[in-house]
Design an enzyme around this catalytic site. Structure first.
Site, PDB file in Angstrom:
ATOM      1  CE  LYS A  11      -3.740  -2.382   2.564  1.00 15.31           C
ATOM      2  NZ  LYS A  11      -4.613  -2.322   3.755  1.00 15.31           N
ATOM      3  CG  PHE A  59     -13.075   2.094   8.654  1.00 15.37           C
ATOM      4  CD1 PHE A  59     -12.596   1.402   7.559  1.00 15.37           C
ATOM      5  CD2 PHE A  59     -13.738   1.379   9.651  1.00 15.37           C
ATOM      6  CE1 PHE A  59     -12.750   0.029   7.438  1.00 15.37           C
ATOM      7  CE2 PHE A  59     -13.894  -0.011   9.545  1.00 15.37           C
ATOM      8  CZ  PHE A  59     -13.398  -0.679   8.438  1.00 15.37           C
ATOM      9  NE  ARG A  94      -6.183 -12.860   5.815  1.00 20.83           N
ATOM     10  CZ  ARG A  94      -6.579 -11.649   5.503  1.00 20.83           C
ATOM     11  NH1 ARG A  94      -6.242 -11.089   4.369  1.00 20.83           N
ATOM     12  NH2 ARG A  94      -7.322 -10.947   6.340  1.00 20.83           N
ATOM     13  CB  THR A 100      -7.147  -6.641   9.985  1.00 20.82           C
ATOM     14  OG1 THR A 100      -7.496  -7.838   9.299  1.00 20.82           O
ATOM     15  CG2 THR A 100      -7.638  -5.438   9.206  1.00 20.82           C
ATOM     16  NE  ARG A 111      -2.209  -6.323   6.975  1.00 21.94           N
ATOM     17  CZ  ARG A 111      -3.374  -6.861   6.686  1.00 21.94           C
ATOM     18  NH1 ARG A 111      -3.948  -7.718   7.521  1.00 21.94           N
ATOM     19  NH2 ARG A 111      -3.991  -6.548   5.568  1.00 21.94           N
ATOM     20  CG  HIS A 128      -5.081  -6.386  -0.019  1.00 19.97           C
ATOM     21  ND1 HIS A 128      -6.262  -6.484   0.679  1.00 19.97           N
ATOM     22  CD2 HIS A 128      -5.166  -7.279  -1.040  1.00 19.97           C
ATOM     23  CE1 HIS A 128      -7.039  -7.382   0.085  1.00 19.97           C
ATOM     24  NE2 HIS A 128      -6.403  -7.883  -0.953  1.00 19.97           N
TER      25      HIS A 128
HETATM   26  P1  IDP Z   1      -7.676  -7.493   5.727  1.00 18.58           P
HETATM   27  O1  IDP Z   1      -6.938  -6.392   4.980  1.00 18.58           O
HETATM   28  O2  IDP Z   1      -6.857  -8.037   6.865  1.00 18.58           O
HETATM   29  O3  IDP Z   1      -8.202  -8.571   4.822  1.00 18.58           O
HETATM   30  P2  IDP Z   1     -10.350  -6.327   5.816  1.00 18.58           P
HETATM   31  O4  IDP Z   1     -11.395  -6.554   6.866  1.00 18.58           O
HETATM   32  O5  IDP Z   1     -10.581  -6.905   4.471  1.00 18.58           O
HETATM   33  O6  IDP Z   1      -8.941  -6.812   6.431  1.00 18.58           O
HETATM   34  O7  IDP Z   1     -10.189  -4.749   5.716  1.00 18.58           O
HETATM   35  C1  IDP Z   1      -9.522  -4.131   4.638  1.00 18.58           C
HETATM   36  C2  IDP Z   1      -8.697  -2.963   5.152  1.00 18.58           C
HETATM   37  O8  IDP Z   1      -9.544  -1.980   5.761  1.00 18.58           O
HETATM   38  C3  IDP Z   1      -7.691  -3.317   6.240  1.00 18.58           C
HETATM   39  O9  IDP Z   1      -6.484  -3.849   5.743  1.00 18.58           O
HETATM   40  C4  IDP Z   1      -7.495  -1.982   6.925  1.00 18.58           C
HETATM   41  O10 IDP Z   1      -6.606  -1.153   6.177  1.00 18.58           O
HETATM   42  C5  IDP Z   1      -8.890  -1.391   6.878  1.00 18.58           C
HETATM   43  N1  IDP Z   1      -9.678  -1.703   8.090  1.00 18.58           N
HETATM   44  C6  IDP Z   1     -10.328  -2.871   8.351  1.00 18.58           C
HETATM   45  N2  IDP Z   1     -10.970  -2.830   9.539  1.00 18.58           N
HETATM   46  C7  IDP Z   1     -10.729  -1.612  10.039  1.00 18.58           C
HETATM   47  C8  IDP Z   1     -11.136  -0.971  11.273  1.00 18.58           C
HETATM   48  O11 IDP Z   1     -11.857  -1.521  12.124  1.00 18.58           O
HETATM   49  N3  IDP Z   1     -10.695   0.308  11.459  1.00 18.58           N
HETATM   50  C9  IDP Z   1      -9.914   0.944  10.537  1.00 18.58           C
HETATM   51  N4  IDP Z   1      -9.507   0.391   9.379  1.00 18.58           N
HETATM   52  C10 IDP Z   1      -9.903  -0.881   9.132  1.00 18.58           C
HETATM   53 MG    MG Z   2      -9.646  -8.442   3.355  1.00 15.96          MG
END
Ligand code: IDP
Ligand code: MG
Length: 174
Positions: A11, A59, A94, A100, A111, A128
């Site tokens: 990113k 968000f 992963r 996350t 991360r 990601h």
């Molecule tokens: P992942 O990237 O681990 O698969 P996802 O739930 O798909 O997680 O969320 C995508 C992206 O959205 C995350 O990588 C993060 O940048 C952001 N994100 C997810 N949940 C939150 C949150 O609760 N607060 C702020 N940002 C979030």
């Molecule tokens: Mg995801």
């Protein structure tokens, strides 16, 4: 276990912090093969489609700006997109990426080591990675054209002047 492909995005914060080398080195521990790679300027349409599962989150607006590089300055409006291939590729990548929430991620994960939470509450987690087989297929087809990947796992259709994915899951309403 069948061969899988998974989408990895470094990113804009990962590029700004010059983490590309570190992240690729870490991912090489998986012994997976890179079958696609390119630098992409993320426009609003791609950002919305990529994060279509989060459109109703509070968000979402910040998240969109984050992946578009809007909060990191003009020269960081880009991401490095890669496709990794091999057995169990999704889980392997992963695990190295970590949770996350960068504050909950194991400190030796990508991360955990490099991510942060902004004052606005965005998880700037530098990378990601696709979470499931369905996600991986949708995301790879969204970010890459068939001819940009050296080995295609998903069926393609060749017409006179074009090669297309046979099916796509590009069904978000913009
Ligand atoms: P992942 O990237 O681990 O698969 P996802 O739930 O798909 O997680 O969320 C995508 C992206 O959205 C995350 O990588 C993060 O940048 C952001 N994100 C997810 N949940 C939150 C949150 O609760 N607060 C702020 N940002 C979030
Ligand atoms: Mg995801």
């Amino acid at each position: 276990m069948k061969k899988q492909q998974t989408l990895v995005l470094i990113k804009p914060d990962g590029l700004k912090k010059s983490l590309t080398g570190n992240i690729l080195t870490k991912l090489s521990e998986t012994r997976l093969r890179i079958v696609g790679a390119k630098v992409v300027c993320v426009n609003e349409e791609l950002a919305k489609k990529h994060y279509q599962h989060l459109t109703d989150k509070p968000f979402f607006e910040e998240l969109k700006n984050y992946i578009m590089g809007k909060i990191h300055g003009k020269e960081y409006q880009r991401v490095l997109a890669l496709v990794y291939q091999g057995e169990n590729a999704i889980t392997k990548v992963r695990e190295l990426a970590g949770a996350t929430n960068p504050e909950e991620a194991v400190s030796t994960s990508i991360r955990g080591a490099y991510g942060r939470i902004t004052t606005k509450g965005v998880y700037e987690n530098v990378i990601h990675t696709s979470g499931t087989l369905t996600e991986a297929e949708r995301e790879i087809k969204l970010w890459f054209r068939p001819e940009e990947i050296t080995t295609n796992l998903y069926p393609i259709v060749k017409t006179k002047d074009k090669i297309k994915w046979e099916t796509s899951y590009d069904n978000v309403k913009l």
